[in-house]
Design a protein around this motif. Structure first.
Motif, PDB file in Angstrom:
ATOM      1  N   UNK A 103      -6.605  -8.302   3.972  1.00 34.96           N
ATOM      2  CA  UNK A 103      -5.576  -7.528   4.659  1.00 34.96           C
ATOM      3  C   UNK A 103      -5.143  -6.280   3.896  1.00 34.96           C
ATOM      4  N   UNK A 104      -5.226  -6.316   2.616  1.00 35.41           N
ATOM      5  CA  UNK A 104      -4.953  -5.154   1.783  1.00 35.41           C
ATOM      6  C   UNK A 104      -3.488  -4.782   1.648  1.00 35.41           C
ATOM      7  N   UNK A 105      -3.258  -3.863   0.758  1.00 32.72           N
ATOM      8  CA  UNK A 105      -1.916  -3.358   0.487  1.00 32.72           C
ATOM      9  C   UNK A 105      -1.345  -2.616   1.694  1.00 32.72           C
ATOM     10  N   UNK A 106      -2.130  -1.739   2.341  1.00 38.45           N
ATOM     11  CA  UNK A 106      -1.550  -0.999   3.469  1.00 38.45           C
ATOM     12  C   UNK A 106      -0.999  -1.909   4.566  1.00 38.45           C
ATOM     13  N   UNK A 107      -1.777  -2.895   4.954  1.00 36.93           N
ATOM     14  CA  UNK A 107      -1.321  -3.801   6.006  1.00 36.93           C
ATOM     15  C   UNK A 107      -0.070  -4.548   5.609  1.00 36.93           C
ATOM     16  N   UNK A 108      -0.045  -5.060   4.401  1.00 37.66           N
ATOM     17  CA  UNK A 108       1.110  -5.819   3.933  1.00 37.66           C
ATOM     18  C   UNK A 108       2.347  -4.934   3.808  1.00 37.66           C
ATOM     19  N   UNK A 109       2.185  -3.759   3.235  1.00 37.72           N
ATOM     20  CA  UNK A 109       3.331  -2.860   3.038  1.00 37.72           C
ATOM     21  C   UNK A 109       3.914  -2.383   4.360  1.00 37.72           C
ATOM     22  N   UNK A 110       3.054  -2.083   5.324  1.00 42.52           N
ATOM     23  CA  UNK A 110       3.531  -1.529   6.585  1.00 42.52           C
ATOM     24  C   UNK A 110       4.092  -2.586   7.538  1.00 42.52           C
ATOM     25  N   UNK A 111       3.580  -3.793   7.482  1.00 41.58           N
ATOM     26  CA  UNK A 111       4.016  -4.830   8.410  1.00 41.58           C
ATOM     27  C   UNK A 111       5.162  -5.667   7.830  1.00 41.58           C
ATOM     28  N   UNK A 112       5.261  -5.758   6.524  1.00 40.61           N
ATOM     29  CA  UNK A 112       6.243  -6.636   5.880  1.00 40.61           C
ATOM     30  C   UNK A 112       7.682  -6.444   6.368  1.00 40.61           C
ATOM     31  N   UNK A 113       8.168  -5.219   6.563  1.00 42.29           N
ATOM     32  CA  UNK A 113       9.558  -5.098   7.025  1.00 42.29           C
ATOM     33  C   UNK A 113       9.824  -5.757   8.381  1.00 42.29           C
ATOM     34  N   UNK A 114       8.796  -5.969   9.167  1.00 45.26           N
ATOM     35  CA  UNK A 114       8.975  -6.623  10.462  1.00 45.26           C
ATOM     36  C   UNK A 114       8.984  -8.142  10.359  1.00 45.26           C
ATOM     37  N   UNK A 115       8.196  -8.678   9.436  1.00 50.02           N
ATOM     38  CA  UNK A 115       8.045 -10.131   9.378  1.00 50.02           C
ATOM     39  C   UNK A 115       8.643 -10.765   8.126  1.00 50.02           C
TER      40      UNK A 115
END
Length: 163
Positions: A103-115
């Motif tokens: 999933x990588x850093x970009x996916x985690x960083x961008x989605x984390x505030x939602x979940x």
């Protein structure tokens, strides 16, 4: 319940002087799960100009997440220098890293505030051995993006939530 909580926070901050409103918006953005999205939204709802609310919230959230990154990096160096590549913990780290690589850093960083929270995402990224500069880069992008979205959402909802 959420609407009532937002109304109470907005009502309370609206009664404060301008400097305390700015400080309140700044401090709200420190809170995990609220972050720049919630800080900029609440800031714009209390009447702070949207661009200023976004900037204040981005800065507050940036400071809180960068603090986690710096503290974790310091702790990780101390632990690594003491005991590296031994046993169960090392094996678990390798397996977790394989999953994280999908999933990588970009996916985690961008989605984390939602979940979850950008704070948790930064900690997780660092725990999995991702380069600190890469974590900082993607979290700055995430903080700015969600701050802008929160400010726009707050501006859009301004009349609806307050009334």
């Amino acid at each position: 319940m959420f609407r009532q909580l937002v109304q109470e926070i907005v009502g309370y901050l609206s009664e404060l002087n301008l400097l305390l409103q700015y400080l309140g918006t700044f401090l709200i953005s420190f809170i995990p799960f609220v972050e720049s999205l919630g800080g900029s939204m609440i800031g714009s709802l209390i009447g702070i100009p949207i661009i200023l609310a976004v900037i204040i919230s981005i800065f507050g959230n940036w400071i809180s997440i960068m603090s986690i990154i710096v503290l974790f990096n310091t702790l990780q160096r101390k632990i690594h220098n003491r005991d590296s590549k031994k046993g169960f913990v090392h094996n678990r780290t390798l397996k977790a890293r394989e999953l994280y690589d999908k999933y990588g850093v970009p996916g985690l960083a961008l989605i984390a505030p939602l979940i979850a929270s950008g704070h948790i995402a930064a900690f997780t990224s660092l725990a999995l051995g991702v380069n600190k500069k890469r974590v900082v880069y993607w979290h700055i992008i995430s903080i700015v993006l969600w701050g802008i979205i929160g400010g726009a959402l707050g501006g859009y909802l301004n009349n609806d939530i307050i009334k």
